[in-house]
Motif scaffolding. Structure first.
Motif, PDB file in Angstrom:
ATOM      1  N   GLN A 197      -3.780  -8.755   5.706  1.00 49.30           N
ATOM      2  CA  GLN A 197      -3.696  -7.291   5.534  1.00 49.30           C
ATOM      3  C   GLN A 197      -4.706  -6.792   4.506  1.00 49.30           C
ATOM      4  O   GLN A 197      -4.414  -5.901   3.713  1.00 49.30           O
ATOM      5  CB  GLN A 197      -2.278  -6.877   5.142  1.00 49.30           C
ATOM      6  CG  GLN A 197      -1.273  -6.996   6.277  1.00 49.30           C
ATOM      7  CD  GLN A 197      -0.518  -8.309   6.235  1.00 49.30           C
ATOM      8  OE1 GLN A 197      -0.372  -8.923   5.181  1.00 49.30           O
ATOM      9  NE2 GLN A 197      -0.031  -8.740   7.385  1.00 49.30           N
ATOM     10  N   ALA A 200      -5.179  -3.158   4.389  1.00 48.12           N
ATOM     11  CA  ALA A 200      -4.153  -2.267   3.825  1.00 48.12           C
ATOM     12  C   ALA A 200      -4.652  -1.613   2.535  1.00 48.12           C
ATOM     13  O   ALA A 200      -4.034  -0.685   2.036  1.00 48.12           O
ATOM     14  CB  ALA A 200      -2.863  -3.043   3.551  1.00 48.12           C
ATOM     15  N   SER A 202      -7.673   0.372   0.260  1.00 46.71           N
ATOM     16  CA  SER A 202      -8.892   1.167   0.383  1.00 46.71           C
ATOM     17  C   SER A 202     -10.032   0.307  -0.166  1.00 46.71           C
ATOM     18  O   SER A 202      -9.812  -0.712  -0.818  1.00 46.71           O
ATOM     19  CB  SER A 202      -8.767   2.459  -0.431  1.00 46.71           C
ATOM     20  OG  SER A 202      -8.758   2.147  -1.819  1.00 46.71           O
ATOM     21  N   PRO A 236      -5.624   4.858   3.357  1.00 49.47           N
ATOM     22  CA  PRO A 236      -4.810   5.970   3.859  1.00 49.47           C
ATOM     23  C   PRO A 236      -3.839   5.428   4.911  1.00 49.47           C
ATOM     24  O   PRO A 236      -4.209   4.574   5.704  1.00 49.47           O
ATOM     25  CB  PRO A 236      -5.843   6.905   4.500  1.00 49.47           C
ATOM     26  CG  PRO A 236      -7.159   6.513   3.932  1.00 49.47           C
ATOM     27  CD  PRO A 236      -7.055   5.071   3.552  1.00 49.47           C
ATOM     28  N   GLU A 237      -2.620   5.865   4.896  1.00 52.14           N
ATOM     29  CA  GLU A 237      -1.595   5.485   5.876  1.00 52.14           C
ATOM     30  C   GLU A 237      -1.005   4.100   5.608  1.00 52.14           C
ATOM     31  O   GLU A 237      -0.152   3.651   6.360  1.00 52.14           O
ATOM     32  CB  GLU A 237      -2.116   5.556   7.317  1.00 52.14           C
ATOM     33  CG  GLU A 237      -2.832   6.858   7.557  1.00 52.14           C
ATOM     34  CD  GLU A 237      -3.110   7.194   9.009  1.00 52.14           C
ATOM     35  OE1 GLU A 237      -2.881   6.338   9.881  1.00 52.14           O
ATOM     36  OE2 GLU A 237      -3.545   8.317   9.235  1.00 52.14           O
ATOM     37  N   ALA A 238      -1.453   3.407   4.589  1.00 47.67           N
ATOM     38  CA  ALA A 238      -0.813   2.129   4.238  1.00 47.67           C
ATOM     39  C   ALA A 238      -0.067   2.322   2.925  1.00 47.67           C
ATOM     40  O   ALA A 238      -0.492   3.106   2.082  1.00 47.67           O
ATOM     41  CB  ALA A 238      -1.850   1.022   4.085  1.00 47.67           C
ATOM     42  N   ASP A 239       1.077   1.626   2.785  1.00 50.84           N
ATOM     43  CA  ASP A 239       1.841   1.774   1.542  1.00 50.84           C
ATOM     44  C   ASP A 239       2.323   0.434   1.005  1.00 50.84           C
ATOM     45  O   ASP A 239       3.125   0.370   0.092  1.00 50.84           O
ATOM     46  CB  ASP A 239       3.040   2.702   1.765  1.00 50.84           C
ATOM     47  CG  ASP A 239       4.030   2.124   2.772  1.00 50.84           C
ATOM     48  OD1 ASP A 239       3.785   1.011   3.288  1.00 50.84           O
ATOM     49  OD2 ASP A 239       5.045   2.783   3.047  1.00 50.84           O
TER      50      ASP A 239
END
Lengths: 348, 229
Positions: A197, A200, A202, A236-239
């Motif tokens: 990942q 995941a 930036s 963006p869109e990953a946490d």
């Protein structure tokens, strides 16, 4: 047998780990610093993954019930052997022969985190699911039930063999023994390869993770090393949350807090956090010697570079093993028989 | 094989990744691939850890490398998932309610149904064991009926006994070892999901199994070796 006079902070029996049960949720366990485990075992003539005592920060005090060949490696500690009330300092990274009744005292660790105490022949402890490693969560291994050593525990050993006695005094240099310990005042550099990942994070987040120094947090243990430092930015869109998948030691998990956790020997087998990075296997011994407050930096390498470094490390340990196998000669002079052990210098 | 992605997971493992979602169809592909890798008996490959939509394969980096292992894995053609043998469901006896499932009354009350209805719904579904993890032998189960979904306890219990069957959100599970936990407990099984003494079969379940819960009386629970509470 060896009696535990004082157990130290959190001493456990660990070996090369439990293999083949990860798919059932059972941790690998095993030594945090496999290099020091191997070195301790090699010095006393054992296989490199034989079970030994892993002792973080405050190692145990032990009494030897019989003549015993032992070696202490890993984190730096001052060793005192008390023999009939007479105390003498004995070296680390060396095979030392204790007589029945002798007591071994280890000072608090002054460099690194975990000392390893191996005895010739290993401990006569029954394996649980293929390993003697203590796993407190699975309640297996060690003397019983995965427990840490307690005062009064008796660790059964094997009788001292003839060959073992000949190893007395074999040693490696402190420089070689401490080669994979963190240096005081310097950030430890952990080589790392990208994980499944990596996306995941930036671009800035990955730069942060690969350039900043991180400090080992106090709640680190054999399952994982938690770090404090600059938060890593997600893409963006990953946490940080993912569909739970398998975790192995070396994985650097990044939970939503943005602070990395390095999974180590006793880690869970599954996890729901992103794994943007994996520490190189060759640097896991170094990671196993970190203590709270130490600092690290992750340095990106390719999987091929990580593999090459691991192969070199294994080859080096194999040369050490070969050079620590004494060539034994038996010489008859008149009516006397002499046994002569010849050893090579270590070249790496 | 098409539709998979193989990425390194460090220098001693690869992650074989399928479409990233939780579904029985994707999981069947993971398990078919898992079996095919086992049958291929690849030199240097060590352990395989299936999960929802990925298969981790660990390897000995002395014996093989990422590239060499990938080449072998891409050659693998698992049998179509539909052709793989469907094993009979594994049956887990459960004594529901009372001292053995303390939260059953509150779960039933919150869902506006009777305890019997909760038990009937919980024990009439077939569950898929997606993977084992978290603690030794703990099954991540799919297939619970949404009508009995219940939030976790606000304050987790400090000790949940091994064998406890619980609900947490839309999931159900069984605790293999005593551990702290916040699941809503509705029953208890007399069987051990994890028994290290049983060297032949230390784990009751495997990833890919289907599981059904069978309600039993206290008498049968005790006959099966359950602990009297």
């Amino acid at each position: 047998m060896i009696e535990v006079l004082s157990p130290g902070l959190f001493s456990t029996i660990q070996d090369g780990g439990r293999q083949g049960y990860m798919r059932y949720g059972l941790s690998r366990s095993g030594a945090m610093d496999e290099r020091s485990l191997a070195l301790a075992n090699i010095l006393v003539g054992n296989g490199p993954t034989e079970g030994a005592i892993e002792a973080p920060l405050i190692p145990p005090a032990l009494r030897f019930g019989e003549d015993t060949l032992f070696a202490v490696t890993g984190a730096r500690t001052e060793l005192t052997l008390s023999s009939g009330g007479v105390k003498k300092t004995v070296p680390m990274y060396a095979a030392v022969l204790a007589n029945a009744g002798d007591e071994l005292f280890c000072g608090p660790v002054t460099l690194g985190c975990r000392a390893y105490i191996a005895v010739a022949g290993g401990f006569a402890i029954e394996k649980a699911l293929g390993s003697v490693s203590a796993d407190g969560r699975a309640r297996i291994g060690g003397l019983s039930g995965g427990e840490k050593l307690k005062r009064g525990d008796v660790l059964p050993t094997h009788p001292l063999g003839r060959e073992a006695a000949l190893r007395r005094g074999l040693s490696v240099s402190a420089a070689f023994g401490e080669a994979a310990l963190p240096r005081s005042g310097q950030a430890a550099v952990l080589r790392a390869v990208p994980g499944p990942q990596a996306d995941a994070l930036s671009k800035r987040g990955m730069e942060t993770l690969l350039s900043r120094e991180y400090t080992v947090a106090a709640d680190s243990d054999r399952m994982g090393i938690r770090f404090e430092g600059e938060q890593v930015e997600f893409a963006p869109e990953a946490d940080g949350n993912i569909i739970t998948d398998a975790v192995v030691r070396g994985a650097v998990q990044l939970p939503p807090s943005g602070l990395p956790i390095l999974m180590t020997a006793a880690c869970q087998t599954t996890g729901g956090y992103a794994k943007p990075l994996f520490a190189a296997t060759c640097d896991l011994p170094l990671a196993g010697q970190l203590r709270p407050g130490d600092t690290v930096r992750f340095s990106a390498v390719t999987a091929d570079e990580a593999r090459a470094a691991l192969l070199e490390e294994r080859a080096c340990m194999e040369r050490a093993r070969a050079s620590l196998s004494p060539l034994c000669l038996r010489v008859n002079v008149g009516r006397e028989t002499y046994e002569i052990a010849v050893c090579e210098e270590i070249l790496c | 094989m098409d539709g998979i992605k193989i990425v390194p997971a460090g220098d001693s493992a690869v992650s074989v990744r399928f479409e990233e979602r939780i579904s029985p169809e994707i999981h069947r592909r993971v398990m078919a691939f898992d079996r095919a890798v086992e049958e291929a008996d690849i030199a240097g490959a060590l352990e395989r850890v299936p999960s929802y939509s990925a298969l981790l394969v660990t390897y000995d980096p002395v014996l093989t490398s990422f590239d060499a292992l990938c080449a072998r894995l891409f050659e693998i053609e698992p049998r179509p998932a539909a052709e793989t043998l469907k094993r009979a469901p594994v049956e887990l006896p459960v004594l529901y309610g009372g001292r053995y499932g303390e939260d059953l009354p509150s779960v039933a009350a919150e869902r506006g149904m009777s305890e019997e209805e909760v038990v009937s719904i919980h024990s009439s579904a077939e569950y898929l064991v997606y993977m084992l993890g978290f603690t030794p032998g703990f099954p991540y189960l799919g297939g619970m009926d949404g009508r009995i979904a219940s939030p976790r306890l606000k304050t987790p219990r400090t000790r949940v006994r091994a064998g406890s069957v619980g609900i947490a959100g839309a999931q159900t599970g069984v605790y293999p070892v005593d551990s702290p936990g916040g699941w809503r407990l509705i029953g208890r099984t007399p069987l051990s999901l994890y028994d290290a003494e049983n060297a032949e079969k230390p784990f009751f379940l495997s990833a890919g199994d289907t599981l059904v819960f069978r309600p039993v009386s206290e008498e049968e629970y005790l006959d099966l070796g359950g602990e009297k509470l």
